[in-house]
Design a protein around this motif. Structure first.
Motif, PDB file in Angstrom:
ATOM      1  N   MET A  33     102.447  14.131  13.090  1.00 33.11           N
ATOM      2  CA  MET A  33     102.576  13.048  14.043  1.00 33.11           C
ATOM      3  C   MET A  33     102.410  13.562  15.468  1.00 33.11           C
ATOM      4  O   MET A  33     101.897  12.856  16.318  1.00 33.11           O
ATOM      5  N   LEU A  34     102.857  14.786  15.721  1.00 35.13           N
ATOM      6  CA  LEU A  34     102.718  15.349  17.060  1.00 35.13           C
ATOM      7  C   LEU A  34     101.251  15.516  17.441  1.00 35.13           C
ATOM      8  O   LEU A  34     100.871  15.287  18.591  1.00 35.13           O
ATOM      9  N   LYS A  35     100.421  15.886  16.474  1.00 34.33           N
ATOM     10  CA  LYS A  35      98.991  16.032  16.752  1.00 34.33           C
ATOM     11  C   LYS A  35      98.378  14.681  17.121  1.00 34.33           C
ATOM     12  O   LYS A  35      97.496  14.605  17.975  1.00 34.33           O
ATOM     13  N   PHE A  36      98.867  13.615  16.501  1.00 38.70           N
ATOM     14  CA  PHE A  36      98.377  12.273  16.799  1.00 38.70           C
ATOM     15  C   PHE A  36      98.699  11.904  18.251  1.00 38.70           C
ATOM     16  O   PHE A  36      97.837  11.420  18.997  1.00 38.70           O
ATOM     17  N   VAL A  37      99.935  12.155  18.669  1.00 33.82           N
ATOM     18  CA  VAL A  37     100.359  11.830  20.038  1.00 33.82           C
ATOM     19  C   VAL A  37      99.666  12.748  21.032  1.00 33.82           C
ATOM     20  O   VAL A  37      99.174  12.306  22.076  1.00 33.82           O
ATOM     21  N   LYS A  38      99.606  14.043  20.707  1.00 34.73           N
ATOM     22  CA  LYS A  38      98.996  15.010  21.617  1.00 34.73           C
ATOM     23  C   LYS A  38      97.514  14.697  21.829  1.00 34.73           C
ATOM     24  O   LYS A  38      97.001  14.823  22.947  1.00 34.73           O
ATOM     25  N   GLY A  39      96.824  14.302  20.783  1.00 35.85           N
ATOM     26  CA  GLY A  39      95.411  13.969  20.908  1.00 35.85           C
ATOM     27  C   GLY A  39      95.170  12.804  21.846  1.00 35.85           C
ATOM     28  O   GLY A  39      94.223  12.823  22.643  1.00 35.85           O
ATOM     29  N   HIS A  40      96.022  11.803  21.778  1.00 37.42           N
ATOM     30  CA  HIS A  40      95.865  10.657  22.668  1.00 37.42           C
ATOM     31  C   HIS A  40      96.260  11.002  24.097  1.00 37.42           C
ATOM     32  O   HIS A  40      95.662  10.507  25.049  1.00 37.42           O
ATOM     33  N   ILE A  97      93.852  11.009  28.112  1.00 31.72           N
ATOM     34  CA  ILE A  97      94.188  10.206  29.295  1.00 31.72           C
ATOM     35  C   ILE A  97      94.051  11.087  30.537  1.00 31.72           C
ATOM     36  O   ILE A  97      94.696  12.132  30.636  1.00 31.72           O
ATOM     37  N   GLU A  98      93.248  10.660  31.474  1.00 33.73           N
ATOM     38  CA  GLU A  98      93.057  11.439  32.700  1.00 33.73           C
ATOM     39  C   GLU A  98      94.231  11.226  33.646  1.00 33.73           C
ATOM     40  O   GLU A  98      94.731  10.115  33.798  1.00 33.73           O
ATOM     41  N   GLY A  99      94.662  12.290  34.279  1.00 37.33           N
ATOM     42  CA  GLY A  99      95.731  12.215  35.262  1.00 37.33           C
ATOM     43  C   GLY A  99      97.124  12.181  34.662  1.00 37.33           C
ATOM     44  O   GLY A  99      98.099  11.967  35.380  1.00 37.33           O
ATOM     45  N   ILE A 100      97.249  12.400  33.361  1.00 35.71           N
ATOM     46  CA  ILE A 100      98.569  12.306  32.733  1.00 35.71           C
ATOM     47  C   ILE A 100      99.420  13.546  33.008  1.00 35.71           C
ATOM     48  O   ILE A 100     100.634  13.506  32.866  1.00 35.71           O
ATOM     49  N   GLU A 101      98.812  14.627  33.449  1.00 37.39           N
ATOM     50  CA  GLU A 101      99.572  15.856  33.674  1.00 37.39           C
ATOM     51  C   GLU A 101     100.544  15.735  34.834  1.00 37.39           C
ATOM     52  O   GLU A 101     101.449  16.549  34.979  1.00 37.39           O
TER      53      GLU A 101
END
Length: 61
Positions: free
Chosen positions: A1-8, A12-16
């Motif tokens: 499930m973490l890979k699913f969230v991490k991939g999305h 997303i640009e600017g999320i850092e």
């Protein structure tokens, strides 16, 4: 499930910026709380600490 969230999240640009903002809010809150604890008046602290020990005879349970 973490890979699913991490991939999305990576797409997303600017999320850092959001983890940095949350860390800054966390730090400011606890720095302000630390400052308030050391600058609070001792009389106020004693008064507030005795609130749970006070009894009111007008209150019936």
């Amino acid at each position: 499930m973490l890979k699913f969230v991490k991939g999305h999240m990576e797409s997303i640009e600017g999320i850092e910026i959001y983890p940095m903002i949350s860390l800054l809010i966390f730090f400011i809150f606890f720095a302000a709380l630390f400052w308030w604890v050391f600058t609070a008046k001792k009389e106020h602290i004693k008064e507030v600490s005795n609130i749970p020990l006070e009894t009111n005879k007008d209150i019936t349970l």
